[in-house]
Design a protein around this motif. Sequence first.
Motif, PDB file in Angstrom:
ATOM      1  N   ALA A   1       8.688 -22.028  35.963  1.00 51.49           N
ATOM      2  CA  ALA A   1       8.183 -23.297  35.439  1.00 51.49           C
ATOM      3  C   ALA A   1       9.300 -24.328  35.288  1.00 51.49           C
ATOM      4  O   ALA A   1       9.038 -25.461  34.869  1.00 51.49           O
ATOM      5  CB  ALA A   1       7.511 -23.072  34.088  1.00 51.49           C
ATOM      6  N   ARG A   2      10.543 -23.959  35.633  1.00 51.58           N
ATOM      7  CA  ARG A   2      11.714 -24.848  35.549  1.00 51.58           C
ATOM      8  C   ARG A   2      11.899 -25.394  34.138  1.00 51.58           C
ATOM      9  O   ARG A   2      12.238 -26.559  33.929  1.00 51.58           O
ATOM     10  CB  ARG A   2      11.589 -26.018  36.540  1.00 51.58           C
ATOM     11  CG  ARG A   2      11.304 -25.640  37.961  1.00 51.58           C
ATOM     12  CD  ARG A   2      12.427 -24.884  38.593  1.00 51.58           C
ATOM     13  NE  ARG A   2      13.611 -25.721  38.802  1.00 51.58           N
ATOM     14  CZ  ARG A   2      14.759 -25.276  39.309  1.00 51.58           C
ATOM     15  NH1 ARG A   2      14.878 -24.001  39.631  1.00 51.58           N
ATOM     16  NH2 ARG A   2      15.786 -26.086  39.468  1.00 51.58           N
ATOM     17  N   GLN A   3      11.704 -24.543  33.150  1.00 48.66           N
ATOM     18  CA  GLN A   3      11.846 -24.940  31.747  1.00 48.66           C
ATOM     19  C   GLN A   3      13.241 -24.537  31.263  1.00 48.66           C
ATOM     20  O   GLN A   3      13.449 -23.428  30.766  1.00 48.66           O
ATOM     21  CB  GLN A   3      10.747 -24.304  30.896  1.00 48.66           C
ATOM     22  CG  GLN A   3       9.356 -24.782  31.240  1.00 48.66           C
ATOM     23  CD  GLN A   3       9.222 -26.285  31.043  1.00 48.66           C
ATOM     24  OE1 GLN A   3       9.674 -26.839  30.037  1.00 48.66           O
ATOM     25  NE2 GLN A   3       8.603 -26.956  32.009  1.00 48.66           N
ATOM     26  N   LYS A   4      14.182 -25.454  31.404  1.00 46.63           N
ATOM     27  CA  LYS A   4      15.585 -25.120  31.153  1.00 46.63           C
ATOM     28  C   LYS A   4      15.891 -24.875  29.677  1.00 46.63           C
ATOM     29  O   LYS A   4      16.595 -23.924  29.328  1.00 46.63           O
ATOM     30  CB  LYS A   4      16.483 -26.235  31.688  1.00 46.63           C
ATOM     31  CG  LYS A   4      16.472 -26.357  33.192  1.00 46.63           C
ATOM     32  CD  LYS A   4      17.514 -27.370  33.661  1.00 46.63           C
ATOM     33  CE  LYS A   4      17.541 -27.460  35.183  1.00 46.63           C
ATOM     34  NZ  LYS A   4      18.593 -28.370  35.649  1.00 46.63           N
ATOM     35  N   ALA A   5      15.400 -25.754  28.800  1.00 43.48           N
ATOM     36  CA  ALA A   5      15.756 -25.643  27.383  1.00 43.48           C
ATOM     37  C   ALA A   5      15.309 -24.308  26.776  1.00 43.48           C
ATOM     38  O   ALA A   5      16.132 -23.587  26.177  1.00 43.48           O
ATOM     39  CB  ALA A   5      15.185 -26.826  26.604  1.00 43.48           C
ATOM     40  N   PRO A   6      14.027 -23.921  26.920  1.00 46.19           N
ATOM     41  CA  PRO A   6      13.638 -22.620  26.339  1.00 46.19           C
ATOM     42  C   PRO A   6      14.306 -21.439  27.034  1.00 46.19           C
ATOM     43  O   PRO A   6      14.593 -20.421  26.395  1.00 46.19           O
ATOM     44  CB  PRO A   6      12.120 -22.582  26.522  1.00 46.19           C
ATOM     45  CG  PRO A   6      11.780 -23.620  27.537  1.00 46.19           C
ATOM     46  CD  PRO A   6      12.844 -24.648  27.443  1.00 46.19           C
ATOM     47  N   LEU A   7      14.598 -21.575  28.335  1.00 43.80           N
ATOM     48  CA  LEU A   7      15.271 -20.489  29.052  1.00 43.80           C
ATOM     49  C   LEU A   7      16.714 -20.340  28.554  1.00 43.80           C
ATOM     50  O   LEU A   7      17.228 -19.227  28.400  1.00 43.80           O
ATOM     51  CB  LEU A   7      15.238 -20.759  30.556  1.00 43.80           C
ATOM     52  CG  LEU A   7      15.780 -19.661  31.467  1.00 43.80           C
ATOM     53  CD1 LEU A   7      15.076 -18.333  31.210  1.00 43.80           C
ATOM     54  CD2 LEU A   7      15.600 -20.065  32.930  1.00 43.80           C
ATOM     55  N   ARG A   8      17.349 -21.467  28.281  1.00 45.95           N
ATOM     56  CA  ARG A   8      18.711 -21.444  27.737  1.00 45.95           C
ATOM     57  C   ARG A   8      18.709 -20.753  26.367  1.00 45.95           C
ATOM     58  O   ARG A   8      19.572 -19.920  26.067  1.00 45.95           O
ATOM     59  CB  ARG A   8      19.242 -22.873  27.626  1.00 45.95           C
ATOM     60  CG  ARG A   8      20.702 -22.964  27.230  1.00 45.95           C
ATOM     61  CD  ARG A   8      21.144 -24.411  27.078  1.00 45.95           C
ATOM     62  NE  ARG A   8      21.232 -25.090  28.363  1.00 45.95           N
ATOM     63  CZ  ARG A   8      20.428 -26.068  28.751  1.00 45.95           C
ATOM     64  NH1 ARG A   8      19.453 -26.494  27.961  1.00 45.95           N
ATOM     65  NH2 ARG A   8      20.582 -26.642  29.920  1.00 45.95           N
ATOM     66  N   ALA A   9      17.726 -21.108  25.536  1.00 42.78           N
ATOM     67  CA  ALA A   9      17.612 -20.489  24.209  1.00 42.78           C
ATOM     68  C   ALA A   9      17.339 -18.989  24.329  1.00 42.78           C
ATOM     69  O   ALA A   9      17.862 -18.172  23.547  1.00 42.78           O
ATOM     70  CB  ALA A   9      16.502 -21.176  23.418  1.00 42.78           C
ATOM     71  N   LEU A  10      16.527 -18.614  25.319  1.00 40.02           N
ATOM     72  CA  LEU A  10      16.206 -17.200  25.528  1.00 40.02           C
ATOM     73  C   LEU A  10      17.461 -16.397  25.868  1.00 40.02           C
ATOM     74  O   LEU A  10      17.658 -15.289  25.356  1.00 40.02           O
ATOM     75  CB  LEU A  10      15.171 -17.081  26.654  1.00 40.02           C
ATOM     76  CG  LEU A  10      14.666 -15.666  26.944  1.00 40.02           C
ATOM     77  CD1 LEU A  10      13.614 -15.278  25.910  1.00 40.02           C
ATOM     78  CD2 LEU A  10      14.069 -15.584  28.338  1.00 40.02           C
ATOM     79  N   SER A  11      18.327 -16.968  26.734  1.00 44.31           N
ATOM     80  CA  SER A  11      19.545 -16.247  27.129  1.00 44.31           C
ATOM     81  C   SER A  11      20.464 -16.027  25.930  1.00 44.31           C
ATOM     82  O   SER A  11      21.132 -14.984  25.822  1.00 44.31           O
ATOM     83  CB  SER A  11      20.274 -17.009  28.234  1.00 44.31           C
ATOM     84  OG  SER A  11      20.824 -18.211  27.746  1.00 44.31           O
ATOM     85  N   MET A  12      20.484 -17.003  25.014  1.00 46.34           N
ATOM     86  CA  MET A  12      21.296 -16.850  23.802  1.00 46.34           C
ATOM     87  C   MET A  12      20.690 -15.782  22.885  1.00 46.34           C
ATOM     88  O   MET A  12      21.411 -14.998  22.260  1.00 46.34           O
ATOM     89  CB  MET A  12      21.390 -18.191  23.070  1.00 46.34           C
ATOM     90  CG  MET A  12      22.166 -19.248  23.836  1.00 46.34           C
ATOM     91  SD  MET A  12      22.058 -20.886  23.069  1.00 46.34           S
ATOM     92  CE  MET A  12      22.825 -20.559  21.493  1.00 46.34           C
ATOM     93  N   ASP A  13      19.348 -15.761  22.819  1.00 46.42           N
ATOM     94  CA  ASP A  13      18.671 -14.793  21.957  1.00 46.42           C
ATOM     95  C   ASP A  13      18.896 -13.364  22.445  1.00 46.42           C
ATOM     96  O   ASP A  13      19.008 -12.432  21.651  1.00 46.42           O
ATOM     97  CB  ASP A  13      17.183 -15.123  21.902  1.00 46.42           C
ATOM     98  CG  ASP A  13      16.458 -14.336  20.826  1.00 46.42           C
ATOM     99  OD1 ASP A  13      17.005 -14.234  19.706  1.00 46.42           O
ATOM    100  OD2 ASP A  13      15.359 -13.824  21.097  1.00 46.42           O
ATOM    101  N   VAL A  14      18.957 -13.171  23.755  1.00 53.11           N
ATOM    102  CA  VAL A  14      19.218 -11.842  24.329  1.00 53.11           C
ATOM    103  C   VAL A  14      20.536 -11.298  23.790  1.00 53.11           C
ATOM    104  O   VAL A  14      20.642 -10.139  23.381  1.00 53.11           O
ATOM    105  CB  VAL A  14      19.258 -11.920  25.869  1.00 53.11           C
ATOM    106  CG1 VAL A  14      19.790 -10.615  26.449  1.00 53.11           C
ATOM    107  CG2 VAL A  14      17.888 -12.197  26.438  1.00 53.11           C
TER     108      VAL A  14
END
Length: 827
Positions: free
Chosen positions: A109-122
């Motif tokens: 979905a090219r959703q950068k902001a939530p994907l960036r947050a997800l990588s930090m949460d991992v």
Amino acid sequence: MKPFQNLSKSIKAKNPISIFTKNLSNFPLDSRNITNDLISIFTKQPFSSNNPELESLAPLLNTKVVETVLNGLKNWKIALHFFTWASNQGPYKHNVYAYNAMASILSHARQKAPLRALSMDVVNSRCLMSPGALGFLIRCLGNAGLVVEANLLFDQVQKMGLCVPNSYSYTCLLEVLSKSSCIDLIELRLKEMNDHGWGFDKYTLTPVLQVYCNTAEFDKALDVFNEIHNRGWVDEYVFSILVLAFSKWGKVDKACELIETMQEKNVRLNKKTFCSLIYGFVKESRVDKALHLFDKMKKSGFAPDISLYDVIIGGLCVNKDVKKALCLYSEMKEFKIQPDAKIVTKLISSFSKEEELTCFFEEMHEDIDPKASTLLYNSVLTSLVDNGSALKAYHLLQAIMTGNCIGDGEIGRLFRGKAMVPPNTTTFSIVINGLIKTGNLDLAVGLFRDMARIGCKPGLLLYNNLIDALCTSDRLQESCGLLQEMEDSGVEPTSFTNNCIFGCLCRRHDISGARHLLKKMRVHGHVPWIKHSTSLVKELCKHRKEVEACKFLADMAEEGFQPDIVAYSACLDGLIKIQEVDQALKLFQDMCAQGYRPDVIAYNILIKGLCKTQRIAEAQNLLHEMEEKGLVPSTVTYNTLIDGLCKTDHLEEAMLFLSMMIEKEREPNAITYSTLINGLCNAGRPDDALVLWNEMGRKGCTPSSIAYMAFIHGLSNCGRPNEALVYLREMEEREMKPDTYVYVALLSAFLVDSNPPLAFEILQEMVDKGKFPDLHDKNHISVRNAILKLSEDARTCSSIKNLLAKGSIPSASLSVTGIKDGDGATI
């Protein structure tokens, strides 16, 4: 590089469901029911977080259920909502596969902001992961353009002991890094792989090849390619990367060599690569190579499309290779590809002779229906206009409108016996714009009227072009009439439309008309172009109408349009020139009160005005104000103040400003030094003036003729004619021509110095060079008195008589009396 080792895993993308989840049918019945219930609850609108069913389902969550639900949700927002809800349901905790399922959804979905947050949460959740799962997560980040985040995640999970990367993980990272052209980082990761003992394979080196190609590091790219080639790993994709890179960077011949090599190794290009290369070759003006590749493409079984024909025919037309272009046009018909207007226009525009155009027209007319004929006619008209034959296009359009051919010329015979198709708005626009460009404005206006009579409605662009041309030709009344027609017909004028008329009003100095239009523009939200209002202000000031210029600026501000600082500066300059310094100061203060930040030019204008009226203290205060506001005074600023100080006998302060300039890295120029030298001479300090003159030379400031003349005049007035004469000769050596007043100053100085022979030499030079002043010259009396003195001196008397006898000195205009000849008679 170390010998390559085959990897057991492929880098190719896999379906995230197949990697991380089992088919729903393999779930126990209870799990399937839980999954279906959760999907139903989260997709039902409106969603309620207080749904009692959720409370009962929360304790039943596990990672397989979460994965399956995520992959069953079609909307990324709903999926993220569910993912967040699940993470808050203790004791459940996401594992890496749940994270990757969510990452895959966000990546697609090219959703950068939530994907960036997800990588930090991992990382923050200290989630353990396998090398394969890490590689997948990195590729999700890379696909969304989060290259920095992917690289950081790789380092963090390794450092925290959450994963031990293997060659697959590294390969995924290299693929992501290749998208950002990070050469240094890619080379660092390759070294890490090597240090860890991980072997390289085709999938490792392909992204490295890609990044070297992207950055035009061709030597390195070839090294990597040769490594892949030597290992027998070269395939169509690897070849295409290198070939396309060479084509992109203009290395067409090298690209062709690689294509030949591919053929030798039975490696085929795909259609996409063929097309990209053909486009690249045409762009580099290598149409010959494009045609060669085009033939290979067709022989490989790929059917060309209209866009490919368009680009190649366009390239051939640019090269005026009409014959080959027409062959391709005929080939299109064989493939049953209908040429569009763009291709036809390109072909027609390339014909240099009307006979060629006629032949092509005849062939085209058989291939197209009446509706398409209009496109053909428009192409012919475009060709004529582009080739500078706007008048022929005009007459041809007249023929189309009346249904009559014109004369016996080739163009005239184009439509003979053909079913005439009525022209459309585009037809008229082509010809009218062509007539405007060639200065045939009256014909353009007439054709515009014809257009309306046959029911073709002009568009905004045509109205604008015609209004612009009329305004440029100062035909204001017609422009305003056309603007009214435009509004009446429902075509909304743009900012460009109104600014054309505003510019015409400004050039006419029509302040009343300009202000009336400004009110109208304000209603429509159109901003007047600054260049027009500034030009008007400058012209008003030039014609000594400074008060009206100031009033116009006030009117603009009243209408809500803030004038440019340049316009205000023009007003300031105008007021200064008519010695209205106080009014200029008031305008300056008003500007500042309105929020303007005056620039250095505005300050310089005021400082100059104050210095001219000898208000030096106020000028210096403005200098300090400039510096307090963070503005850096220019050389002009300092020169103006130095000149004012010199003329008010404040030489020491002027010299201080010279030191200040050097201190603040504002290099003094010839004007700076000349002003100070002149001031020192006027103050009777020729020795100091000479020191400064020599310093000017050492600083590399070449004196102008004005500087020389001021210096010579100053030395003469200080009783130093011999030194002044040296600089006169130096000036003449530089092929500079002194004015009369310089010779007069030297003539007088030598007489005061009791040196009539040198004084006469200067007089003789004046006569020889045509610098002798006439009766109306203010220097006339000084020269007359000098001649009388020279005639009374025994050493120069006879020479003066000779000049008078020859008529070199106009005795009548000098009214010289009392000069006796050899017999005692008065001359």
